[in-house]
Design a protein around this motif. Sequence first.
Motif, PDB file in Angstrom:
ATOM      1  N   LEU A  95       0.824  -1.207   0.000  1.00  0.00           N
ATOM      2  CA  LEU A  95       0.000   0.000   0.000  1.00  0.00           C
ATOM      3  C   LEU A  95       0.861   1.261   0.000  1.00  0.00           C
ATOM      4  O   LEU A  95       1.881   1.331   0.701  1.00  0.00           O
ATOM      5  CB  LEU A  95      -0.909   0.018   1.235  1.00  0.00           C
ATOM      6  N   HIS A  96       0.442   2.245  -0.792  1.00  0.00           N
ATOM      7  CA  HIS A  96       0.941   3.614  -0.757  1.00  0.00           C
ATOM      8  C   HIS A  96       2.462   3.690  -0.630  1.00  0.00           C
ATOM      9  O   HIS A  96       3.157   3.192  -1.509  1.00  0.00           O
ATOM     10  CB  HIS A  96       0.240   4.331   0.409  1.00  0.00           C
ATOM     11  N   SER A  97       2.963   4.293   0.453  1.00  0.00           N
ATOM     12  CA  SER A  97       4.397   4.541   0.594  1.00  0.00           C
ATOM     13  C   SER A  97       5.201   3.252   0.750  1.00  0.00           C
ATOM     14  O   SER A  97       6.436   3.290   0.749  1.00  0.00           O
ATOM     15  CB  SER A  97       4.657   5.481   1.777  1.00  0.00           C
ATOM     16  N   GLY A  98       4.521   2.124   0.818  1.00  0.00           N
ATOM     17  CA  GLY A  98       5.199   0.824   0.766  1.00  0.00           C
ATOM     18  C   GLY A  98       5.923   0.612  -0.556  1.00  0.00           C
ATOM     19  O   GLY A  98       6.693  -0.345  -0.680  1.00  0.00           O
ATOM     20  N   HIS A  99       5.706   1.497  -1.533  1.00  0.00           N
ATOM     21  CA  HIS A  99       6.442   1.393  -2.809  1.00  0.00           C
ATOM     22  C   HIS A  99       7.936   1.424  -2.582  1.00  0.00           C
ATOM     23  O   HIS A  99       8.703   0.909  -3.391  1.00  0.00           O
ATOM     24  CB  HIS A  99       6.029   2.507  -3.778  1.00  0.00           C
TER      25      HIS A  99
ATOM     26  N   LYS B 258      11.620  -2.328   1.499  1.00  0.00           N
ATOM     27  CA  LYS B 258      12.636  -3.274   1.023  1.00  0.00           C
ATOM     28  C   LYS B 258      12.000  -4.431   0.262  1.00  0.00           C
ATOM     29  O   LYS B 258      12.525  -4.870  -0.766  1.00  0.00           O
ATOM     30  CB  LYS B 258      13.422  -3.820   2.217  1.00  0.00           C
ATOM     31  N   ILE B 259      10.898  -4.943   0.777  1.00  0.00           N
ATOM     32  CA  ILE B 259      10.312  -6.130   0.144  1.00  0.00           C
ATOM     33  C   ILE B 259       9.820  -5.810  -1.265  1.00  0.00           C
ATOM     34  O   ILE B 259      10.023  -6.610  -2.203  1.00  0.00           O
ATOM     35  CB  ILE B 259       9.184  -6.745   1.021  1.00  0.00           C
ATOM     36  N   PHE B 260       9.208  -4.652  -1.450  1.00  0.00           N
ATOM     37  CA  PHE B 260       8.685  -4.328  -2.783  1.00  0.00           C
ATOM     38  C   PHE B 260       9.832  -4.077  -3.762  1.00  0.00           C
ATOM     39  O   PHE B 260       9.835  -4.587  -4.889  1.00  0.00           O
ATOM     40  CB  PHE B 260       7.749  -3.114  -2.700  1.00  0.00           C
TER      41      PHE B 260
ATOM     42  N   ASP C 143      10.957   4.350  -7.598  1.00  0.00           N
ATOM     43  CA  ASP C 143      10.840   5.782  -7.320  1.00  0.00           C
ATOM     44  C   ASP C 143       9.660   6.389  -8.081  1.00  0.00           C
ATOM     45  O   ASP C 143       9.092   5.750  -8.985  1.00  0.00           O
ATOM     46  CB  ASP C 143      12.147   6.480  -7.713  1.00  0.00           C
ATOM     47  N   LEU C 144       9.311   7.622  -7.732  1.00  0.00           N
ATOM     48  CA  LEU C 144       8.133   8.287  -8.298  1.00  0.00           C
ATOM     49  C   LEU C 144       8.196   9.766  -7.941  1.00  0.00           C
ATOM     50  O   LEU C 144       9.062  10.209  -7.202  1.00  0.00           O
ATOM     51  CB  LEU C 144       6.848   7.636  -7.743  1.00  0.00           C
ATOM     52  N   LYS C 145       7.279  10.541  -8.478  1.00  0.00           N
ATOM     53  CA  LYS C 145       7.088  11.936  -8.053  1.00  0.00           C
ATOM     54  C   LYS C 145       6.072  11.938  -6.914  1.00  0.00           C
ATOM     55  O   LYS C 145       5.170  11.110  -6.883  1.00  0.00           O
ATOM     56  CB  LYS C 145       6.535  12.768  -9.203  1.00  0.00           C
ATOM     57  N   TRP C 146       6.179  12.950  -6.027  1.00  0.00           N
ATOM     58  CA  TRP C 146       5.178  13.051  -4.957  1.00  0.00           C
ATOM     59  C   TRP C 146       4.996  14.505  -4.536  1.00  0.00           C
ATOM     60  O   TRP C 146       5.848  15.358  -4.806  1.00  0.00           O
ATOM     61  CB  TRP C 146       5.585  12.194  -3.745  1.00  0.00           C
TER      62      TRP C 146
ATOM     63  N   ARG D  75      -2.063   2.345  -4.675  1.00  0.00           N
ATOM     64  CA  ARG D  75      -1.465   3.627  -4.333  1.00  0.00           C
ATOM     65  C   ARG D  75      -2.023   4.363  -3.110  1.00  0.00           C
ATOM     66  O   ARG D  75      -1.268   4.896  -2.300  1.00  0.00           O
ATOM     67  CB  ARG D  75      -1.571   4.542  -5.559  1.00  0.00           C
ATOM     68  N   PRO D  76      -3.362   4.486  -2.966  1.00  0.00           N
ATOM     69  CA  PRO D  76      -3.876   5.445  -1.965  1.00  0.00           C
ATOM     70  C   PRO D  76      -3.530   5.044  -0.526  1.00  0.00           C
ATOM     71  O   PRO D  76      -3.247   3.882  -0.243  1.00  0.00           O
ATOM     72  CB  PRO D  76      -5.400   5.397  -2.169  1.00  0.00           C
ATOM     73  N   GLY D  77      -3.595   6.045   0.352  1.00  0.00           N
ATOM     74  CA  GLY D  77      -3.446   5.755   1.764  1.00  0.00           C
ATOM     75  C   GLY D  77      -2.437   6.585   2.531  1.00  0.00           C
ATOM     76  O   GLY D  77      -1.793   6.063   3.439  1.00  0.00           O
ATOM     77  N   HIS D  78      -2.346   7.891   2.204  1.00  0.00           N
ATOM     78  CA  HIS D  78      -1.449   8.738   2.986  1.00  0.00           C
ATOM     79  C   HIS D  78      -1.985   8.843   4.419  1.00  0.00           C
ATOM     80  O   HIS D  78      -3.187   8.949   4.634  1.00  0.00           O
ATOM     81  CB  HIS D  78      -1.352  10.124   2.338  1.00  0.00           C
ATOM     82  N   GLU D  79      -1.063   8.844   5.369  1.00  0.00           N
ATOM     83  CA  GLU D  79      -1.435   8.677   6.779  1.00  0.00           C
ATOM     84  C   GLU D  79      -2.276   9.813   7.350  1.00  0.00           C
ATOM     85  O   GLU D  79      -2.955   9.628   8.352  1.00  0.00           O
ATOM     86  CB  GLU D  79      -0.175   8.467   7.633  1.00  0.00           C
ATOM     87  N   THR D  80      -2.225  10.989   6.714  1.00  0.00           N
ATOM     88  CA  THR D  80      -2.970  12.123   7.280  1.00  0.00           C
ATOM     89  C   THR D  80      -4.399  12.247   6.733  1.00  0.00           C
ATOM     90  O   THR D  80      -5.098  13.206   7.039  1.00  0.00           O
ATOM     91  CB  THR D  80      -2.226  13.452   7.010  1.00  0.00           C
TER      92      THR D  80
END
Lengths: 242, 242, 242, 242
Positions: free
Chosen positions: D97-101, D104-106, D115-118, D193-198
């Motif tokens: 999920l999300h920032s799990g991108h 290490k495992i992914f 990597d990506l833009k954010w 992708r979705p799921g930012h903590e805030t």
Amino acid sequence: MAKVTVWNENRHEKQNPLVGELYPIGIHGAIAGFLTEAGFVAGTATLDEPEHGLTDDVLNDTDVLIWWGHLAHGDVADEVVEKVRQRVLDGMGLIVLHSGHFSKIFKLLMGTSCDLKWREADEKERLWVVAPSHPIAEGIGEYIELEKEEMYGEHFDIPAPDELIFTSWFEGGEIFRSGCTFTRGNGKVFYFRPGHETYPTYYNKDIQRVIVNAVKWAKPVDRKRPVYGNAQPLEKISAKGN
Amino acid sequence: MAKVTVWNENRHEKQNPLVGELYPIGIHGAIAGFLTEAGFVAGTATLDEPEHGLTDDVLNDTDVLIWWGHLAHGDVADEVVEKVRQRVLDGMGLIVLHSGHFSKIFKLLMGTSCDLKWREADEKERLWVVAPSHPIAEGIGEYIELEKEEMYGEHFDIPAPDELIFTSWFEGGEIFRSGCTFTRGNGKVFYFRPGHETYPTYYNKDIQRVIVNAVKWAKPVDRKRPVYGNAQPLEKISAKGN
Amino acid sequence: MAKVTVWNENRHEKQNPLVGELYPIGIHGAIAGFLTEAGFVAGTATLDEPEHGLTDDVLNDTDVLIWWGHLAHGDVADEVVEKVRQRVLDGMGLIVLHSGHFSKIFKLLMGTSCDLKWREADEKERLWVVAPSHPIAEGIGEYIELEKEEMYGEHFDIPAPDELIFTSWFEGGEIFRSGCTFTRGNGKVFYFRPGHETYPTYYNKDIQRVIVNAVKWAKPVDRKRPVYGNAQPLEKISAKGN
Amino acid sequence: MAKVTVWNENRHEKQNPLVGELYPIGIHGAIAGFLTEAGFVAGTATLDEPEHGLTDDVLNDTDVLIWWGHLAHGDVADEVVEKVRQRVLDGMGLIVLHSGHFSKIFKLLMGTSCDLKWREADEKERLWVVAPSHPIAEGIGEYIELEKEEMYGEHFDIPAPDELIFTSWFEGGEIFRSGCTFTRGNGKVFYFRPGHETYPTYYNKDIQRVIVNAVKWAKPVDRKRPVYGNAQPLEKISAKGN
């Protein structure tokens, strides 16, 4: 549980005593039999019935259609084929078996010639699993071995499949992509190679398992066909100069 | 150098003064122009010519065919479409532009409805490169921006593309898989979204670069069509009992 | 013209007189030889050189790296492997041959075990072309036949390849996905199965042709690595309440 | 019913009062909650537990592992990551999920930088369904709209996904391949992708539905890991001269 309709040309069974003896209730009957045992609601339809047995009522009540044809692809009415295609795009699963590679419906959905090499020579076939995580290969060992089958060889003129699940080794020196998935619209399509009419292939437990798995995989998901055509904006569009 | 034929319906240019002014030698002329500058041998063909300009001589001498159509898909003769399809299966490259998504040839090769959402609203489009290693994206930055274009939105009813190269962002809230490759037989197919007739899209240098790249990518490789049909064994096949 | 570096472990050649006789200038020398004849600038690098011959200067000047290893995968320094991986992500092509399936670089780029079945038994291999439109198969007939090779059999534990170009038939009953493409970052990767050290495989003209084609296919396109990280908006973002 | 373990770094929840208030039992708790309601056996594991909560007993009893991490990817022990990877190759499903991108495992399973833009700017995200036949999209409309999310933009440095299910539109002008499937060994991997903590993303019913669907899709099939290594021939191999 998925509702399955097994469509069969049912001509070899009537014309060739050997086939008639091997499949006394037809290839369609044999397949519907093991699907019923597996818990599906399985009906049949054949070429010589009115509308080839594929009336609107039948098609609308079918989750997954299985297709076996060989001698008489040209006798299948274009209107019926187009109705089947629409149902696939709407979500109905389609499993095309063996010589069905040359059926009108498969060629229409693929866009290619769907041609291949072939040979009838009592040949050993070994279908190797190349996608071990795929649900269509569930419960199958590393390969399925068939003592005698018709050979189908590459090049198989299909679009690159979405997923390649089985590849066949043939005694005479050829290989073949024998288990291939595709998606078309909301529908899932699985092509599975084995099943020449003069061999008891559809009594093989592994072959039955693959077809059972494929029905589960191909059944429609709960979702409507997307909305197409002219669309209102979801966001404000800025005015621009010329 | 590849020989390219640019096919255009060429109706908007005649019927709409705005389009005629924007593309005085037709969309086909504009595209053939920059392809010639890029070093290709580029001819044109249009709907109202005999055989739509796609005679056997023209098709047999074409490495890559580019297709633009919109108003008059139904006026394209089925025989011509079938000849184009055979040439693609034989290896000719095909680049389908914009509203060509609804052309007979594209729908036939895809097997699906090729439907989509659309809107004409002078909308900003930004085509993001998602496959940076692909030769079709060579020399392009991270995205191509077009100030005004027609919107095409998902769902785009095509088979899953072999490769997804561009995905578009639209001002009004939609996204679209706008650069997609497919293979059919020995032929390569590229669908490229931009190019509404009322905008100067084909004068954009990045759009031109993508089309030039696509021609290089789609040109046939040196290889014959595979041999299909009954095949002699390459290895000895053992005799088997009944 | 692409600059190629052919990397070889170069241990069998020194340890096994049979291999030394077959490849008197090493497998790397044989491969660099036919690549030079094909017009490429082809250098070599081997395990026992400092930094395994893969200095920054060499890597930065390499468009396509070819990799052959078998006995000594574990002796390749992790820092060198990581540098090679970065270069691939930056766009350098990578062609991994035969037992290189177990190299650190290939396993790192695939993320899987890259394991397979194998057997050394002077076995016939026939590599069938399944993607006739692909440039890597250009100029090759329907199959390549090798009288004697080591067998590699499925399951081959790799991610589903982007494109499957060759599938091998083996005399002993197995099949294998023997020509597979992948993309990683800006780089293209091709795995090609044949080439056991005790057979004259790299003198076979078809095998040479495939490797030449693969170099052309794998060479980097002209494009920078994408920009990653924190990004400024390209469009105005509306203020929202809590 | 599948047994799910929801792994969470669980640091933001402790360090940022806003996140702690939004997810009082942690992101892992929220996710395990709706999975339990959906009928799964759902446990949790977090970074600060011994072995990060991923003991052999836990992993061996997990059908599908869900992964959320962000601040502390580097604190996850390599031995644990390697055990998770082996379990995936053995068949365990993995949903990242999300920032799990950047976990290490992914990164290990992908082989790329991931990597990506954010951008964090309270931005609207609209996830469009591009694969309407896929079970992971079952029951979802044409898109999912999230009023406020962190932006992730292309290029996303992953291998071409096996299946692309969702693509996101962002208010600030970017697009992103936000629902992607992969297979690795016997295991299935889904990145979502979705799921930012805030933001309250994991309380959104559509997002929950996608994760529920993904668990069903990712659970292992009944099949053993293939046999690798030296293999006896299945067919007679002819003797050959030198």
